[in-house]
Scaffold this active site. Structure first.
Site, short mmCIF file in Angstrom:
data_model
loop_
_atom_site.label_atom_id
_atom_site.label_comp_id
_atom_site.label_asym_id
_atom_site.label_seq_id
_atom_site.Cartn_x
_atom_site.Cartn_y
_atom_site.Cartn_z
N SER A 130 0.81 -1.21 0.00
CA SER A 130 0.00 0.00 0.00
C SER A 130 0.85 1.27 0.00
O SER A 130 1.90 1.33 0.64
CB SER A 130 -0.91 0.01 1.23
N TYR A 154 -1.19 5.58 -4.98
CA TYR A 154 -2.07 6.75 -4.92
C TYR A 154 -1.35 7.88 -5.62
O TYR A 154 -0.26 8.28 -5.22
CB TYR A 154 -2.38 7.14 -3.47
N THR A 180 -4.68 3.19 -7.94
CA THR A 180 -6.02 3.30 -7.37
C THR A 180 -6.67 4.59 -7.85
O THR A 180 -6.17 5.68 -7.60
CB THR A 180 -5.96 3.26 -5.83
N LYS A 292 -7.03 0.23 -10.78
CA LYS A 292 -7.90 -0.30 -9.73
C LYS A 292 -9.03 0.69 -9.45
O LYS A 292 -8.77 1.87 -9.22
CB LYS A 292 -7.09 -0.54 -8.45
N HIS A 316 -13.65 0.01 -3.72
CA HIS A 316 -12.91 0.34 -2.51
C HIS A 316 -13.59 -0.23 -1.27
O HIS A 316 -13.58 0.38 -0.20
CB HIS A 316 -12.73 1.86 -2.37
#
Length: 438
Positions: A130, A154, A180, A292, A316
């Site tokens: 992440s 991100y 994402t 994603k 999400h």
């Protein structure tokens, strides 16, 4: 690549241990697992992990879609041995299960991403690291010890930091970049709002940023904190102590930690992100790029036109839009629109039979999220391992009971007619390979 234990082996292990009075570390069914995690976690931690957007209708819709989709087994087809392996992006993985990226794992356990990485390595399961991790990606990748990992990106408003993340991920040996797209703004999450809790302001879940040379170089330029200044109180003193601990860990001053929190909140999302921006990402990396958060078929077609490498159907986990379509309901149309692009799915995966349903509807693999974080909160690394083993064991047993010999053979013929479409004929005596490209 380690060979996964069969479902019968996992069952046998549990039952034999039970003879000696030893029960599993974590509950084996989804609802008791979540309830046990709630007992182990703080109110703030559980709210962050389990909470969703608005009235949480999207999360319920995700679960309801899997419940609504029914499997139809065939009998006497000789499925004694099952092959769980799948091929993605030119790599063969032991099963269709990957661990989804989840931020701020330190809320569940001090070892956070490191414990998850060690568990993933022990079970031979890929882990998507992440951006909002509690440990730097270099440390987490080292804990994977050669087991495949991907990196979730991100894309914030500071391209220098975004590019640095991508370059660091490449150096760790990541096999793919997963962008994402559904968090260009933070969703309305009442559980967190009612507690006044955003962990990033406490310097939790921002280890990638605190360890990044480009982000650190920006800390001499102050950023005004969103929402003004907090009231002076004992609670604020506790936050100051948290900041001090993080400052020592990352060799920063308390002032720099406060600036880091403010800068992160101001820059980590990018509402202006557009399709043309992806061309820059392609210039920054040679790794495959997956998107994603794809839920609409036209977005899948656009991704294919622009030469992306894969998609993840995701809402999400229901944490962004209240009332969004369930991922399993969106999956078939996205798979059809994606053409040869591999499609994965997350949001709502809780059991091994859920994996079978997702693959039957065209997914190439699935990402497991909340359940492994619950296992982490209950029993650390060992809890994550048990969650992984339990879900894979049930998937293996589901294949055998369906009369299917391999994960790649799953298609709509194992589904009941109805909302998921009419089943197709299938030769159950011959294992099928996927006709889709890697």
């Amino acid at each position: 690549m380690p060979r996964p234990a069969t479902g019968r082996q996992r069952q046998g292990e549990i039952f034999v241990q039970g003879l000696g009075g030893r029960r599993p570390l974590v509950p084996t069914a989804p609802a008791p697992l979540e309830a046990a995690a709630q007992r182990h976690l703080s109110e703030v931690a559980f709210a962050y992990v389990a909470g969703s957007a608005g009235a949480e209708r999207t999360t319920r819709a995700n679960l309801a879609a899997f419940e609504r989709t029914k499997l139809v087994p065939r009998r006497l087809v000789g499925s004694h041995a099952r092959d769980l392996s799948v091929t993605l992006l030119g790599h063969t993985y032991r099963s269709p299960l990957l661990l989804a990226p989840i931020g701020v794992l330190e809320l569940a356990h001090p070892q956070a991403d490191l414990a998850v990485a060690r568990a993933a390595h022990a079970e031979g399961i890929p882990y998507v690291l992440s951006s909002q991790a509690s440990y730097p990606m270099e440390q987490v990748a080292a804990a994977m010890n050669g087991t495949p990992h991907w990196f979730q990106l991100y894309w914030g408003t500071d391209d220098g930091v975004t590019r640095s993340f991508v370059q660091r991920a490449e150096r760790t040996g990541a096999q793919a970049i997963v962008v994402t797209l559904d968090t260009t703004l933070l969703g309305w999450r009442p559980r967190d709002l009612d507690l006044g809790s955003l962990p990033f302001l406490r310097a939790q879940g921002i280890a990638q940023y605190l360890s990044d040379p480009v982000f650190r170089s920006r800390l001499n330029v102050p950023v005004a904190p969103a929402g003004g200044s907090p009231p002076r109180s004992p609670a604020l003193l506790r936050v100051a102590l948290q900041h001090l601990a993080k400052a020592r860990t990352f060799d920063l001053s308390s002032t720099q930690i406060r600036e880091a929190c403010a800068r992160f909140v101001a820059t980590y999302t990018n509402p202006a992100l557009g399709w043309d921006d992806l061309a820059r990402l392609r210039e920054w990396t040679r790794l495959p790029i997956l998107l994603k958060g794809i839920m609409h078929p036209e977005d899948a077609r656009e991704a294919a036109r622009r030469g992306l490498d894969g998609l993840v159907v995701s809402n999400h986990g229901g944490r962004q839009i209240d009332g969004e379509q369930a991922t399993l309901d969106a999956l078939p149309a996205v798979v059809e629109a994606a053409g040869d692009l591999p499609v994965l799915v997350d949001s709502g995966i809780r059991t091994g039979s859920d994996i079978a349903k997702a693959l039957a509807l065209g997914a190439r693999a699935v990402l497991l999220g909340r359940p492994y974080m619950y296992g982490l909160g209950i029993a650390g690394e060992a809890g994550v391992r048990e969650v992984i083993r339990n879900v894979i064991a049930e998937f293996d047993l589901t294949l055998g009971l369906l009369g299917v010999r391999s994960a790649r053979a799953l298609d709509a013929s194992v589904l009941a007619p109805g909302e998921t479409g009419q089943p197709k004929d299938r030769d159950t005596n011959t294992p099928m390979e996927s006709s889709r490209g890697d």
